[in-house]
Design a protein around this motif. Structure first.
Motif, PDB file in Angstrom:
ATOM      1  N   SER A 398       0.249   0.988   8.586  1.00 14.70           N
ATOM      2  CA  SER A 398       0.597  -0.218   7.838  1.00 14.70           C
ATOM      3  C   SER A 398       0.963  -1.384   8.738  1.00 14.70           C
ATOM      4  O   SER A 398       0.910  -2.539   8.301  1.00 14.70           O
ATOM      5  CB  SER A 398       1.778   0.075   6.906  1.00 14.70           C
ATOM      6  N   ASP A 429      11.675   2.447   5.858  1.00 13.23           N
ATOM      7  CA  ASP A 429      10.779   1.666   5.017  1.00 13.23           C
ATOM      8  C   ASP A 429       9.941   2.678   4.232  1.00 13.23           C
ATOM      9  O   ASP A 429       9.213   3.478   4.822  1.00 13.23           O
ATOM     10  CB  ASP A 429       9.874   0.774   5.872  1.00 13.23           C
ATOM     11  N   THR A 431       7.509   2.312   1.779  1.00 11.61           N
ATOM     12  CA  THR A 431       6.440   1.707   0.989  1.00 11.61           C
ATOM     13  C   THR A 431       5.108   2.439   1.102  1.00 11.61           C
ATOM     14  O   THR A 431       4.188   2.139   0.352  1.00 11.61           O
ATOM     15  CB  THR A 431       6.254   0.236   1.388  1.00 11.61           C
ATOM     16  N   SER A 432       4.987   3.371   2.034  1.00 12.32           N
ATOM     17  CA  SER A 432       3.722   4.110   2.159  1.00 12.32           C
ATOM     18  C   SER A 432       3.976   5.414   2.905  1.00 12.32           C
ATOM     19  O   SER A 432       5.004   5.580   3.578  1.00 12.32           O
ATOM     20  CB  SER A 432       2.665   3.273   2.905  1.00 12.32           C
TER      21      SER A 432
END
Length: 521
Positions: A398, A429, A431-432
């Protein structure tokens, strides 16, 4: 979820926060005791040994604090508590005037189903038409959730196994509904508490079926099952409605959505690998190539804004290098909790168990650990080094920073001698899905996520409250879950001693209802 939607319109609505970093295991002990996690000291099912470097299974008897319904009973309030996680009916004090049912079908199991009084369990099982699937004995770790193992022969569930699990979740919930209502209908309760935890299991096990953006999402399986998360949540909503329909208008109702669920995206499975690389660099070893060493030197002397852009710029190049690189030497093996199978006594720092959502780091401190190697005078320096090095790590796929924040536990919580808490908590984090990372000081690291759980928690929750004199509408927040027990006790006119939370005045009914509060989650 029409029942919850209606409740939202007529209730006081408060966002809640579970204990920071420790919330997966500490949520319900915090609700139960009204104490913060560093006070009740129970936050994970597997903990570091107090006088060694191994791990042991924890048990609810280690919770420092009493369930709030014990104080209510002593004040003459008759309480029923059904399936609240980490509750042990067998430890109900003699002479308790109400009822406690534990591990009927909650996600967290320890000793198996039990009730106080003892015959109540059999009576409720007959009323429900059978026992909940979660009451079964799982293989493997004694205290791991039954739904982790049910209908799973291999590392991941086949389609037919996922279908069978969903069917058992819905059947189990129907039996829980029947048992809970049978207990409620006995009447005479000043406080009735029931916890509906099938949302917990379906989120962990079948999130990828629900989430069309998850890397493991299979459209064919989604077509076959429908949305399993929606199906279970809809069933819970109907059960909530059945309970609310039995509440008189002057009863105060507290509906808690304890903590959130989302995709299992974090870096905990690769954290101990990162710590090993950081230790090698701090000791003078250079496990990476000359380009990485040059980048490390440049980043150390670059303005912060350059470091913030580094991941986005470097990610495409790193992906190409990983694809073209020949296989390297195998990384050390990792146990099921993400801990490297290395001698921890010789390491300066290492991962300790913390239920996966937030990484937990323990420093091998001289004078505290049996074979401590870090001088206490260097403690701050080591914490700063780890914080700095982890902040540099980039998710190669990412380009984003892997770590959102590193939390110094002694700055955020109360420490006690022998508390077993981590020294640092790593907030990711999320998010993925993260499997390939890089930083200028550790180089490139590839650690696939292989666990079967595709969903995991986040810290946020929500509380809905209706009752006499309680104004509807959203409140300022979020508030700690430690406030719930003293608030519910205040709704019954009973103050709680020895707690960290306090009653929230605008969530306490006025006048105090004749037949107190009901909590459902």
């Amino acid at each position: 979820m029409p029942v919850l939607a209606d409740l939202r319109e007529r209730a006081a609505v408060v966002d809640t926060l579970a204990p920071r970093g420790l919330f997966v295991g500490a949520v319900w002990p915090t609700v139960m005791t009204g104490r913060d996690a560093d006070h009740h000291r129970y936050y994970t099912w597997l903990a570091l040994d107090e006088h060694g470097y191994g791990t042991h299974q924890t048990h609810p008897t280690e919770i420092d604090g009493e369930p709030f319904w014990t104080a209510l009973d002593a004040a003459g309030r008759r309480c029923a508590v059904f399936d609240l996680p980490h509750t042990l009916a067998a430890r109900t004090p003699p002479g308790f005037s109400g009822a406690v049912v534990s591990e009927w079908g909650c996600h967290d199991r320890h000793d198996g189903p039990a009730s106080y009084p003892p015959g109540l369990l059999t009576e409720l099982e007959a009323a429900a038409g059978g026992r909940h699937f979660g009451a079964g004995e799982p293989p493997g770790f004694d205290q791991f959730a039954p739904c982790d193992y049910l209908h799973r022969a291999g590392p991941h569930r086949r389609d037919d196994e996922a279908e069978a699990l969903l069917a058992d979740l819905l059947t189990g919930h129907a039996r829980k509904r029947a048992a809970s209502l049978a207990l409620l209908d006995r009447g005479g309760w000043d406080l009735f508490v029931t916890v509906l935890g099938e949302s917990h299991c379906v989120g962990h096990q079948l999130w990828a079926v629900h989430d069309e953006h998850h890397p493991r999402h299979d459209p064919a399986l989604r077509h076959r099952l429908g949305d399993p998360v929606e199906a279970v949540y809809a069933a819970i909503d109907r059960t909530l409605g059945d309970h609310l329909a039995r509440a008189d208008p002057d009863v105060a109702v507290y509906v808690l959505l304890s903590h959130g669920m989302g995709p299992h995206y974090d870096g905990t499975h690769l954290l101990d690998h990162l710590l090993l690389r950081i230790a090698q660099g701090a000791g003078g070893a250079q496990p990476t190539g000359w380009r990485t060493r040059l980048a490390a030197t440049a980043v150390d002397h670059a303005p912060a804004v350059v470091g913030d852009r580094l991941g986005v710029v470097a990610a495409p190049v790193l992906r190409r290098r990983i694809a073209a690189a020949p296989p390297g030497p195998p990384d050390p093996p990792v146990d099921p909790e993400g801990l490297l199978e290395l001698d921890r006594s010789t390491r300066a720092w290492f991962v300790i168990p913390n239920n996966t959502v937030a990484g937990a780091i323990r420093i091998n401190l001289a004078g505290r650990e049996p074979a401590g190697v870090v001088d206490p005078a260097a403690y701050d320096e080591v914490c700063d080094l780890l914080t700095s090095r982890l902040a540099e790590v980039v998710d190669v796929d990412s380009g984003r920073r892997l770590v959102r924040q590193v939390v110094r536990v002694d700055h955020a919580m109360r420490r006690r001698d022998g508390d077993g808490l981590p020294d640092l908590l790593v907030e990711w984090d999320r998010t993925s899905l993260v499997e390939r990372v890089w930083s200028p000081h550790v180089g490139t690291l590839v650690v696939p996520y292989t666990h079967w759980r595709t969903g995991d928690h986040h810290r946020g929750g929500r509380l809905y409250v209706v009752g006499p004199g309680i104004e509807p509408g959203r409140r300022r927040g979020p508030v700690s879950l430690a406030h719930l027990a003293p608030t519910v006790a205040a709704a019954l006119g009973v103050p709680l001693a020895g707690v960290d939370g306090r009653p929230l005045p605008d969530l306490v009914p006025d006048p105090i209802p004749r037949a107190g509060a009901m909590v459902a989650s």
